[in-house]
Motif scaffolding. Structure first.
Motif, mmCIF file in Angstrom:
data_model
loop_
_atom_site.group_PDB
_atom_site.id
_atom_site.type_symbol
_atom_site.label_atom_id
_atom_site.label_comp_id
_atom_site.label_asym_id
_atom_site.label_seq_id
_atom_site.Cartn_x
_atom_site.Cartn_y
_atom_site.Cartn_z
ATOM 1 N N LYS A 1 -12.956 22.958 -34.967
ATOM 2 C CA LYS A 1 -14.058 23.458 -35.783
ATOM 3 C C LYS A 1 -15.057 22.347 -36.093
ATOM 4 O O LYS A 1 -14.677 21.255 -36.541
ATOM 5 C CB LYS A 1 -13.511 24.053 -37.079
ATOM 6 N N THR A 2 -16.337 22.647 -35.871
ATOM 7 C CA THR A 2 -17.387 21.639 -35.984
ATOM 8 C C THR A 2 -18.589 22.207 -36.723
ATOM 9 O O THR A 2 -18.945 23.376 -36.542
ATOM 10 C CB THR A 2 -17.836 21.179 -34.585
ATOM 11 N N VAL A 3 -19.208 21.367 -37.536
ATOM 12 C CA VAL A 3 -20.487 21.685 -38.182
ATOM 13 C C VAL A 3 -21.540 20.735 -37.632
ATOM 14 O O VAL A 3 -21.282 19.539 -37.465
ATOM 15 C CB VAL A 3 -20.393 21.547 -39.716
ATOM 16 N N ILE A 4 -22.725 21.269 -37.349
ATOM 17 C CA ILE A 4 -23.826 20.456 -36.839
ATOM 18 C C ILE A 4 -24.810 20.165 -37.965
ATOM 19 O O ILE A 4 -25.262 21.090 -38.652
ATOM 20 C CB ILE A 4 -24.560 21.171 -35.684
ATOM 21 N N PHE A 5 -25.118 18.891 -38.165
ATOM 22 C CA PHE A 5 -26.188 18.518 -39.089
ATOM 23 C C PHE A 5 -27.503 18.616 -38.329
ATOM 24 O O PHE A 5 -27.710 17.936 -37.322
ATOM 25 C CB PHE A 5 -26.004 17.095 -39.622
ATOM 26 N N VAL B 1 -18.648 25.586 -32.855
ATOM 27 C CA VAL B 1 -19.669 25.362 -33.875
ATOM 28 C C VAL B 1 -19.578 26.480 -34.901
ATOM 29 O O VAL B 1 -19.715 27.664 -34.571
ATOM 30 C CB VAL B 1 -21.073 25.308 -33.251
ATOM 31 N N CYS B 2 -19.365 26.107 -36.165
ATOM 32 C CA CYS B 2 -19.152 27.089 -37.227
ATOM 33 C C CYS B 2 -20.350 27.244 -38.149
ATOM 34 O O CYS B 2 -20.495 28.292 -38.808
ATOM 35 C CB CYS B 2 -17.934 26.688 -38.064
ATOM 36 N N ALA B 3 -21.204 26.224 -38.228
ATOM 37 C CA ALA B 3 -22.338 26.275 -39.152
ATOM 38 C C ALA B 3 -23.275 25.113 -38.861
ATOM 39 O O ALA B 3 -22.945 24.177 -38.118
ATOM 40 C CB ALA B 3 -21.859 26.218 -40.603
ATOM 41 N N PHE B 4 -24.471 25.199 -39.472
ATOM 42 C CA PHE B 4 -25.435 24.105 -39.470
ATOM 43 C C PHE B 4 -25.634 23.656 -40.917
ATOM 44 O O PHE B 4 -25.444 24.441 -41.851
ATOM 45 C CB PHE B 4 -26.780 24.560 -38.898
ATOM 46 N N CYS B 5 -26.018 22.409 -41.094
ATOM 47 C CA CYS B 5 -26.346 21.951 -42.441
ATOM 48 C C CYS B 5 -27.561 21.037 -42.389
ATOM 49 O O CYS B 5 -27.825 20.382 -41.371
ATOM 50 C CB CYS B 5 -25.159 21.243 -43.104
ATOM 51 N N VAL B 6 -28.318 21.013 -43.459
ATOM 52 C CA VAL B 6 -29.504 20.170 -43.578
ATOM 53 C C VAL B 6 -29.577 19.649 -45.004
ATOM 54 O O VAL B 6 -28.956 20.202 -45.916
ATOM 55 C CB VAL B 6 -30.802 20.938 -43.235
ATOM 56 N N GLU B 7 -30.361 18.592 -45.189
ATOM 57 C CA GLU B 7 -30.585 18.097 -46.540
ATOM 58 C C GLU B 7 -31.473 19.065 -47.309
ATOM 59 O O GLU B 7 -32.341 19.728 -46.738
ATOM 60 C CB GLU B 7 -31.203 16.701 -46.480
ATOM 61 N N LYS B 8 -31.245 19.163 -48.583
ATOM 62 C CA LYS B 8 -31.882 20.184 -49.406
ATOM 63 C C LYS B 8 -33.398 20.144 -49.305
ATOM 64 O O LYS B 8 -34.064 21.182 -49.242
ATOM 65 C CB LYS B 8 -31.448 20.010 -50.862
ATOM 66 N N ASP B 9 -33.987 18.957 -49.250
ATOM 67 C CA ASP B 9 -35.443 18.841 -49.194
ATOM 68 C C ASP B 9 -36.017 19.400 -47.895
ATOM 69 O O ASP B 9 -37.208 19.727 -47.832
ATOM 70 C CB ASP B 9 -35.868 17.378 -49.346
ATOM 71 N N ASN B 10 -35.193 19.493 -46.873
ATOM 72 C CA ASN B 10 -35.654 19.985 -45.574
ATOM 73 C C ASN B 10 -35.234 21.421 -45.299
ATOM 74 O O ASN B 10 -35.500 21.948 -44.215
ATOM 75 C CB ASN B 10 -35.110 19.092 -44.449
ATOM 76 N N LYS B 11 -34.604 22.057 -46.273
ATOM 77 C CA LYS B 11 -34.082 23.405 -46.069
ATOM 78 C C LYS B 11 -35.104 24.450 -46.491
ATOM 79 O O LYS B 11 -35.630 24.411 -47.599
ATOM 80 C CB LYS B 11 -32.787 23.598 -46.857
ATOM 81 N N ASN B 12 -35.388 25.366 -45.584
ATOM 82 C CA ASN B 12 -36.217 26.524 -45.900
ATOM 83 C C ASN B 12 -35.326 27.551 -46.591
ATOM 84 O O ASN B 12 -34.445 28.143 -45.975
ATOM 85 C CB ASN B 12 -36.825 27.101 -44.623
ATOM 86 N N GLN B 13 -35.562 27.758 -47.876
ATOM 87 C CA GLN B 13 -34.672 28.624 -48.648
ATOM 88 C C GLN B 13 -34.697 30.074 -48.177
ATOM 89 O O GLN B 13 -33.788 30.838 -48.469
ATOM 90 C CB GLN B 13 -35.060 28.548 -50.134
ATOM 91 N N GLU B 14 -35.751 30.446 -47.428
ATOM 92 C CA GLU B 14 -35.849 31.820 -46.948
ATOM 93 C C GLU B 14 -35.044 32.033 -45.664
ATOM 94 O O GLU B 14 -34.796 33.161 -45.258
ATOM 95 C CB GLU B 14 -37.313 32.184 -46.703
#
Length: 242
Positions: free
Chosen positions: A24-28, A49-62
């Motif tokens: 199981k892997t998550v991609i930043f 690949v189970c999910a993606f993650c980003v830093e909060k300032d770069n995340k589009n909340q929509e």
């Protein structure tokens, strides 16, 4: 640095006719590069690949998902995808951002996958660290070592070369016994002559030819191609013959 073996799907599904559970892997990251990485991991590796993650300032909340998988805040990664169950791959082109995120994630207890495309040409003695990505089309001769957190895209690497940490090499060519310093970037069609050392934090622009050692923190750029006033027909008749 330890030599690591990455199972391809061919090996995965033909290992004594037994299926092996994918890791199981998550991609930043959540851009086009992350999409590409997710695709090749899904089709050419032992990683799920189970999910993606980003830093909060770069995340589009929509936008809550990417490629059909959830996008989460990097700050929440430990709670949702803990390091004892999931590994991480940092899919960021900027060397310095990738290094910063790598250090944070490592301090939070994460281990990192590495990927060597089954369509790359490599030898069994290749040594490489963690969070290393080697794309299809890459050709790596024997006696090569690659540090942690480094990306090779369609790169041609000569024998006995050493590539440092947090580097990115894109469609470039290295002669034999070349050394690339940490955090250096080599652009498309750049060439490094054999026995040359490139310093740390170098930016070697597209089409540049490096024939001598470089110091740390240097930038090299090939001038843009200039449009000539002579027509292609005259060039053909004058230089290319009938």
């Amino acid at each position: 640095m330890q030599k690591k073996v990455v199972l391809t799907n061919d090996i995965l599904y033909n290992l004594g006719n037994k299926k092996v559970k994918k890791l199981k892997t998550v991609i930043f990251g959540a851009g086009s590069w992350a999409s590409y990485v997710s695709y090749v991991l899904s089709h050419d590796s032992a990683y799920e690949v189970c999910a993606f993650c980003v830093e909060k300032d770069n995340k589009n909340q929509e936008i809550q998902n990417h490629e059909g998988l959830p996008i989460i805040d990097f700050d929440d990664l430990n709670k949702i995808f803990p390091p004892d169950e999931y590994q991480l791959f940092i899919s960021v082109g900027n060397n310095w951002v990738r290094e910063r995120v790598y250090k944070i994630a490592k301090s939070n207890g994460y281990s990192f996958i590495s990927y060597v495309s089954s369509k790359a040409i490599v030898y069994k003695d290749l040594e490489y660290g963690e969070n290393v990505f080697i794309s299809e089309g890459s050709v790596i001769q024997p006696f090569v070592s690659i540090g942690d957190n480094t990306t090779l895209i369609d790169a041609k690497i000569g024998h006995h070369s050493q590539i440092g940490n947090n580097a990115l090499l894109s469609s470039c060519s290295l002669g034999g016994n070349v050394k690339i310093g940490d955090n250096s970037f080599l652009g498309m069609n750049s060439t490094i002559k054999q026995n040359v050392s490139v310093g740390r934090n170098n930016i070697i622009g597209m089409g540049s030819n490096i024939t001598k050692n470089t110091d740390d923190d240097e930038v090299y750029a090939e001038k843009a191609t200039i449009k000539r006033t002579i027509s292609s027909e005259k060039i053909r008749d004058k230089y290319l013959g009938s």
